[in-house]
Design a protein around this motif. Sequence first.
Motif, PDB file in Angstrom:
ATOM      1  N   GLU A  42       0.828  -1.396  -0.053  1.00 28.27           N
ATOM      2  CA  GLU A  42      -0.107   0.132  -0.004  1.00 28.27           C
ATOM      3  C   GLU A  42       0.836   1.198   0.049  1.00 28.27           C
ATOM      4  N   LYS A  43       0.562   2.358  -0.756  1.00 28.50           N
ATOM      5  CA  LYS A  43       1.227   3.421  -0.654  1.00 28.50           C
ATOM      6  C   LYS A  43       0.468   4.605   0.091  1.00 28.50           C
ATOM      7  N   GLU A  44       1.195   5.089   0.957  1.00 28.39           N
ATOM      8  CA  GLU A  44       1.018   6.270   1.769  1.00 28.39           C
ATOM      9  C   GLU A  44       1.575   7.382   1.482  1.00 28.39           C
ATOM     10  N   GLU A  45       1.003   8.611   0.955  1.00 34.67           N
ATOM     11  CA  GLU A  45       1.762   9.680   0.452  1.00 34.67           C
ATOM     12  C   GLU A  45       2.780   9.142  -0.634  1.00 34.67           C
ATOM     13  N   THR A  46       4.180   9.576  -0.303  1.00 29.80           N
ATOM     14  CA  THR A  46       5.205   9.093  -1.309  1.00 29.80           C
ATOM     15  C   THR A  46       5.905   7.763  -0.766  1.00 29.80           C
ATOM     16  N   LYS A  47       5.468   7.063   0.291  1.00 29.70           N
ATOM     17  CA  LYS A  47       6.289   5.985   0.678  1.00 29.70           C
ATOM     18  C   LYS A  47       5.233   4.654   0.534  1.00 29.70           C
ATOM     19  N   THR A  48       5.798   3.528   0.047  1.00 25.81           N
ATOM     20  CA  THR A  48       5.160   2.324  -0.095  1.00 25.81           C
ATOM     21  C   THR A  48       5.495   1.370   1.133  1.00 25.81           C
TER      22      THR A  48
END
Length: 121
Positions: A42-48
């Motif tokens: 899952e992606k949260e903002e620019t992080k996976t």
Amino acid sequence: MFDHKSDLLGNWKLIERNYWDGEVKKSYPLHECEKKYTLSFEKEETKTFLTKSYADGKNCERKSNSGKILVSINDGFFSYLEGDLKRNEYYKIEPKNKFSIIYNEILEGKVRQIEDVYERF
């Protein structure tokens, strides 16, 4: 053309395990609990993030997961820290609904290339 970072996003279930005996690809049977293994990207903002979920016990009644692990996805592999160990998982995307993780392991007394096949759910 695949966008590896977004193509891996979502939930995946382990559906088969194969290995190579010389040039011959063979299927290795999954235990009932292994059929419940899942990976979630899952992606949260620019992080996976990656979450690995497992089941074990007599009737696979014990369920656990890794929690969210920061993961870096590249062309052909993804990397993350598992405890103090840096893991590089090599993968290939098949049709958009399947991908495989490729690794080496000792099986039947020989080092063999193993392929875990996951399907999107």
